[in-house]
Motif scaffolding. Sequence first.
Motif, PDB file in Angstrom:
ATOM      1  N   ARG A 269       0.693  -1.270  -0.051  1.00 43.82           N
ATOM      2  CA  ARG A 269       0.069   0.077   0.074  1.00 43.82           C
ATOM      3  C   ARG A 269       0.720   1.273   0.018  1.00 43.82           C
ATOM      4  O   ARG A 269       0.421   2.410   0.035  1.00 43.82           O
ATOM      5  N   THR A 270       2.353   1.159  -0.144  1.00 43.07           N
ATOM      6  CA  THR A 270       3.080   2.234  -0.178  1.00 43.07           C
ATOM      7  C   THR A 270       4.448   1.843  -0.464  1.00 43.07           C
ATOM      8  O   THR A 270       4.749   0.824  -0.347  1.00 43.07           O
ATOM      9  N   GLU A 271       5.207   3.027  -0.765  1.00 48.06           N
ATOM     10  CA  GLU A 271       6.621   2.548  -1.062  1.00 48.06           C
ATOM     11  C   GLU A 271       7.427   2.632   0.256  1.00 48.06           C
ATOM     12  O   GLU A 271       7.177   3.816   0.982  1.00 48.06           O
ATOM     13  N   LEU A 272       8.154   1.408   0.639  1.00 46.54           N
ATOM     14  CA  LEU A 272       8.889   1.339   1.776  1.00 46.54           C
ATOM     15  C   LEU A 272       9.999   2.310   1.659  1.00 46.54           C
ATOM     16  O   LEU A 272      10.682   2.638   0.849  1.00 46.54           O
ATOM     17  N   THR A 273      10.096   3.053   2.871  1.00 50.42           N
ATOM     18  CA  THR A 273      11.503   3.558   3.059  1.00 50.42           C
ATOM     19  C   THR A 273      12.744   2.615   3.118  1.00 50.42           C
ATOM     20  O   THR A 273      12.473   1.292   3.204  1.00 50.42           O
TER      21      THR A 273
ATOM     22  N   ASP B  91       2.469   1.859  14.027  1.00 54.88           N
ATOM     23  CA  ASP B  91       2.417   3.243  13.994  1.00 54.88           C
ATOM     24  C   ASP B  91       2.482   3.756  12.655  1.00 54.88           C
ATOM     25  O   ASP B  91       3.417   4.472  12.346  1.00 54.88           O
ATOM     26  N   VAL B  92       1.560   3.545  11.743  1.00 55.82           N
ATOM     27  CA  VAL B  92       1.760   3.861  10.642  1.00 55.82           C
ATOM     28  C   VAL B  92       1.029   5.061   9.958  1.00 55.82           C
ATOM     29  O   VAL B  92      -0.281   5.504  10.516  1.00 55.82           O
ATOM     30  N   ASP B  93       1.510   6.274   9.051  1.00 52.76           N
ATOM     31  CA  ASP B  93       0.696   7.269   8.919  1.00 52.76           C
ATOM     32  C   ASP B  93      -0.192   6.918   7.667  1.00 52.76           C
ATOM     33  O   ASP B  93       0.173   6.628   6.641  1.00 52.76           O
ATOM     34  N   GLU B  94      -1.593   7.112   7.952  1.00 54.70           N
ATOM     35  CA  GLU B  94      -2.637   6.472   7.187  1.00 54.70           C
ATOM     36  C   GLU B  94      -2.915   7.375   5.880  1.00 54.70           C
ATOM     37  O   GLU B  94      -2.912   6.527   4.663  1.00 54.70           O
ATOM     38  N   THR B  95      -1.972   8.499   5.741  1.00 56.79           N
ATOM     39  CA  THR B  95      -2.201   9.287   4.386  1.00 56.79           C
ATOM     40  C   THR B  95      -0.965   8.937   3.641  1.00 56.79           C
ATOM     41  O   THR B  95      -1.258   9.005   2.273  1.00 56.79           O
TER      42      THR B  95
END
Length: 325
Positions: free
Chosen positions: A21-25, A204-208
Motif C-alpha cells: 500500500r505504499t513505497e517502503l523507506t 504506527d503507520v501514517d494513514e495518509t
Amino acid sequence: MFLNPRLKSHDLLFYDALEKRTELTKHENRRHAAALKGFEGECLYDEIFNDVGHDDVLVYRDLYLKIGESVTQYDALVIDDEGIVVNEIKNYTGDYKVEGGDWYRAGRRITEDPVAQLNRAVGKLIGLRNTANSSFRVSGKLIFPSDDFYLHTDDNSIWSKIVVRSDLRRYFRQFRGGKIGNKSQFIVRLLSEQIAENPYFKSDVDETRLRKGVYCEQCSSYILLKTRFHFTCTECQSKMTNETLLLRALSDYKYLFYGKPMTRVSFMNFIGHSLTFKVVYRILLKHCYVDRKGKKTTYTFKYRNFEEAMSKAELYFKYKDHLKG
C-alpha cells in the motif's frame, strides 16, 4: 511431532501489508528483509526436521512465554522425557567472526549477541522449572540453517552451542529414540500455561501514506474491474471474489493499525469504498467479532491473518477465485 504451526511474525505481516500500500523507506525495506529472512530460516529448519523425522519428540515453534514478569520468544522447543532443548534459529549468511565474546560481520560488530540471547532463553526456562519444583533438563543450541554461513572464532568452546547446516541432519537424528511419556506431557502442560501473545509488536503507520482500495491476489495491481460477485484484474486477468479481497483487506488493516478499533466507516475508507456498504457489512459480521458499545460498534478480525481466514472459511465460499499464472 510439531505441536503448533509455524506462522509469519507480526512484523513480517505488517511489512507485507505495508509494502502493498505504499513505497517502503530504506529502513522499512531493511526491516522487511530481515523479518522475511528470519522466517525463511525457520521454515528451512522445519523442512529439514520434517525430512529427518520428529516422531520421538514434541516440538513447539514460534512461542511467546510469560515467565515471571517478562515475555520471551522461542523459535523452537524440542521436548521429550529428558527435558527441553531450546533451538534459537539464526538465518545468518556470509562471513562472521567471534572474538573476545563479540560477534562481527564484515569487520563490524553486530548489535545482538546470539550466545547471550540463547543463554537468557535457557535461563528463563530453568527458572520456570525450578518454580514448578521439577527436575527436567534444560539446554540449548544456536541453529544456523543457511549453507552460506561461515564462522571464525578464537573461542573453541563456542562450537558446543552451535549447529551449522552441514551438521543439522546429524543433530536432528540425535532426537530419535526419545521417550514421550508423562514427563513430556507435564512439560507441555507447564509451557502451555505460560503461552502469551507477542507484547512487543507495535504498528504506527501514517494513514495518509496508504493507498486505499483492494488489490489483486496474484500481481498486487489495484486496477480491477468489478462484476457482481468478483473483481477481475486488468493486468493478469485473475478473477477474485468479493470475499477474498475483503479478507485480505481485513488482514492488512489488522496489522497496519494493530490494536486499534475498526469501525465500518474506517474500513470502508480503507478499501476506498470499492464495495457497497451492504456487502462489506455482511463480510464484517461473518468474519469479525462485533463489539457494540452504545452507538459505536467496532469489529475485530477473527483470524490471525489472511491465510488462516482462507483455510477456515473456504468451505463456506459460495464463489471461487481463479488466479492466473
